[in-house]
Design a protein around this motif. Structure first.
Motif, mmCIF file in Angstrom:
data_model
loop_
_atom_site.group_PDB
_atom_site.id
_atom_site.type_symbol
_atom_site.label_atom_id
_atom_site.label_comp_id
_atom_site.label_asym_id
_atom_site.label_seq_id
_atom_site.Cartn_x
_atom_site.Cartn_y
_atom_site.Cartn_z
ATOM 1 N N LEU A 65 5.795 -17.761 -0.176
ATOM 2 C CA LEU A 65 6.962 -17.130 -0.242
ATOM 3 C C LEU A 65 7.364 -16.745 1.251
ATOM 4 O O LEU A 65 8.910 -16.946 1.322
ATOM 5 C CB LEU A 65 6.855 -15.656 -0.929
ATOM 6 N N ALA A 223 2.381 -11.963 -9.850
ATOM 7 C CA ALA A 223 3.830 -11.641 -9.395
ATOM 8 C C ALA A 223 4.279 -12.462 -8.583
ATOM 9 O O ALA A 223 5.315 -13.044 -8.287
ATOM 10 C CB ALA A 223 3.893 -10.111 -8.854
ATOM 11 N N ALA A 227 7.495 -15.073 -9.185
ATOM 12 C CA ALA A 227 8.503 -14.843 -8.188
ATOM 13 C C ALA A 227 8.976 -16.418 -7.700
ATOM 14 O O ALA A 227 10.073 -16.828 -7.725
ATOM 15 C CB ALA A 227 8.324 -13.832 -7.042
ATOM 16 N N GLY A 230 10.639 -18.161 -10.484
ATOM 17 C CA GLY A 230 11.961 -17.693 -10.637
ATOM 18 C C GLY A 230 12.703 -18.439 -9.483
ATOM 19 O O GLY A 230 14.084 -18.813 -9.655
ATOM 20 N N LEU A 231 12.464 -18.308 -8.252
ATOM 21 C CA LEU A 231 13.038 -18.885 -7.131
ATOM 22 C C LEU A 231 13.464 -20.405 -7.198
ATOM 23 O O LEU A 231 14.357 -20.809 -6.837
ATOM 24 C CB LEU A 231 12.228 -18.686 -5.801
ATOM 25 N N ALA A 298 7.031 -9.034 -9.377
ATOM 26 C CA ALA A 298 7.848 -10.212 -9.241
ATOM 27 C C ALA A 298 9.190 -10.258 -9.137
ATOM 28 O O ALA A 298 9.812 -10.959 -8.121
ATOM 29 C CB ALA A 298 7.612 -11.040 -10.672
ATOM 30 N N ALA A 299 9.985 -9.476 -9.735
ATOM 31 C CA ALA A 299 11.352 -9.196 -9.504
ATOM 32 C C ALA A 299 11.572 -8.802 -7.948
ATOM 33 O O ALA A 299 12.662 -9.557 -7.443
ATOM 34 C CB ALA A 299 12.010 -8.250 -10.511
ATOM 35 N N LEU A 301 9.941 -9.331 -5.306
ATOM 36 C CA LEU A 301 9.538 -10.275 -4.323
ATOM 37 C C LEU A 301 10.738 -11.312 -4.421
ATOM 38 O O LEU A 301 11.168 -12.064 -3.507
ATOM 39 C CB LEU A 301 8.418 -10.847 -4.723
ATOM 40 N N ALA A 302 11.163 -11.907 -5.748
ATOM 41 C CA ALA A 302 12.083 -12.863 -5.570
ATOM 42 C C ALA A 302 13.465 -12.408 -5.152
ATOM 43 O O ALA A 302 14.049 -13.151 -4.472
ATOM 44 C CB ALA A 302 12.331 -13.253 -7.132
#
Lengths: 315, 97
Positions: A65, A223, A227, A230-231, A298-299, A301-302
């Protein structure tokens, strides 16, 4: 034994070389690329240190990340072409800074070599009390029970970081969609991976979350993977992120810490101590907190990687 | 043996990261070096964790949990720093127009 030592020396030498490469690099892109490689070697070093939970986190967050975040930021700065730079210190100042940093390294190195023998630690205490937590993974036991307050505060830090990043939005995009939007891509590796990887990634993440109670893994590692998935879909322009003004989005980020805090307060009422879990329901309570926290983290971090709402044109 | 070696690597990374942070001129470069420094601190702590193993655990779980927490908090700090750098660059654009 010899093979293990050889692996250690190779890992340490490689990691040291990459770190020196980072500070010698003239271009930011080179520095970031070397930093990501350095993070992956460090993840292997954590395996050699028998810290598998840390290794998973380092690979997912430290290298993964962070790398994505820095590369995306470099991309935006390179297009804007107006990164604020500071004046480089003079030759004499650089030498003194180098000497000072070398002193710190030598002092720390001396401290590492002078660590007491036998090493003091809390391993015995954790082993003696782990049965009460009904967990098999001692690190999860420490995170959720023995040092539960740290984990609660850490989850709160992530929420504060999201608020901090969003607060940096210019007036024109305030309450807008997080980050600079990415155009939808229909072919090429990005489009393919964005469709191929998420199903696999989600299964892996849920597995890591589930086994975290008894084996290396847990909410932070899961998470980070969620993330990342999602990214990936976001970078391919396949999803629209709700605007920062959206209440469901805000509730998703806050739900984990809020639930954790509520259970902590319930412990105060029922068991007489903050974050004390109800007798006989310790493991179910921990698992519920872990699952809700994983979704919130997770939300968060993204969204942290996406950044503040921006009016930058899509790349 | 692993513990001492990686502990010393951590000490070296702290020095390298701090040097890069102090002499760097580009904000993103300094953020990368801040992360190098952080990884060095975590490694030194990891060496302590590895040495503290016992009672059936290969490494002391308490420092490991604290390092895990530290990694996530360091990431949060990095994202905030990057957001600040991007905003500063954006402001300069507005000044020019």
């Amino acid at each position: 034994m010899i093979a293990g030592l050889a692996v250690d020396v190779l890992l340490a030498a490689g990691s040291l070389g990459l770190a020196l490469g980072v500070i010698r690099a003239r271009r930011v892109f080179t520095a970031i690329a070397l930093f990501i490689a350095h993070g992956l070697l460090l993840a292997l070093a954590w395996v050699r240190l028998d810290a598998l939970d840390v290794a998973l986190t380092e690979a997912a967050i430290g290298a993964g990340l962070s790398g994505v975040l820095l590369l995306a930021a470099r991309h935006r700065l390179a297009r804007g072409g107006s990164e604020r730079t500071t004046e480089a210190p003079g030759r004499v100042a650089t030498i003194f800074i180098g000497l000072g940093c070398a002193c710190i390294t030598v002092a720390l190195g001396y401290a590492v070599l002078a660590l007491p023998k036998p090493a003091p630690g809390l391993a015995a205490e954790v082993a003696a009390n782990l049965a009460a937590t009904e967990l098999g993974n001692p690190v999860t036991g420490v995170l959720m029970v023995f040092r539960g307050l740290d984990t609660l505060l850490e989850a709160a830090v992530l929420v504060l970081a999201v608020i901090g990043v969003w607060s940096l939005a210019p007036d024109a995009t305030w309450r807008g969609t997080p980050g600079a939007p990415w155009p939808a891509v229909t072919d090429g590796p990005r489009a393919l991976l964005a469709r191929l990887l998420p199903p696999i990634g989600i299964v892996v993440a849920v597995h890591i979350l589930w086994v975290g109670a008894d084996a290396p893994g847990g909410k932070f590692q899961a998470a980070a993977i969620l993330a990342a998935m999602g990214l990936l879909v976001w970078f391919a322009g396949l999803v629209r992120v709700p605007p920062t003004a959206s209440w469901p989005l805000r509730a998703t980020i806050a739900a984990g810490p809020a639930l954790f805090m509520a259970i902590g307060l319930a412990g105060l009422a029922v068991e007489g101590a903050f974050l004390a879990y109800p007798e006989g329901l310790v493991k179910p309570t921990i698992l519920i907190v872990e699952f809700v926290l994983a979704a919130s983290v997770a939300a968060a971090l993204a969204l942290l990687v996406m950044g503040a709402p921006s009016r930058d044109a899509p790349p | 043996m692993s513990a001492t070696l990686f502990g010393l690597l951590g000490a070296a990374l702290v020095g390298i990261g701090l040097f890069g942070m102090l002499v760097g001129t580009q904000p993103l470069m300094r953020i990368v070096c801040f992360n190098l420094l952080g990884s060095g601190v975590f490694l030194v702590f990891g060496a302590v964790a590895r040495r503290g193993g016992g009672a059936g655990f290969a490494a002391d779980p308490v420092p490991q949990a604290v390092i895990l927490t530290g990694l996530v908090v360091a990431f949060a700090a990095t994202t905030l720093a990057v957001a600040l750098v991007l905003r500063l660059a954006g402001n300069e654009d507005e000044d020019r127009h």
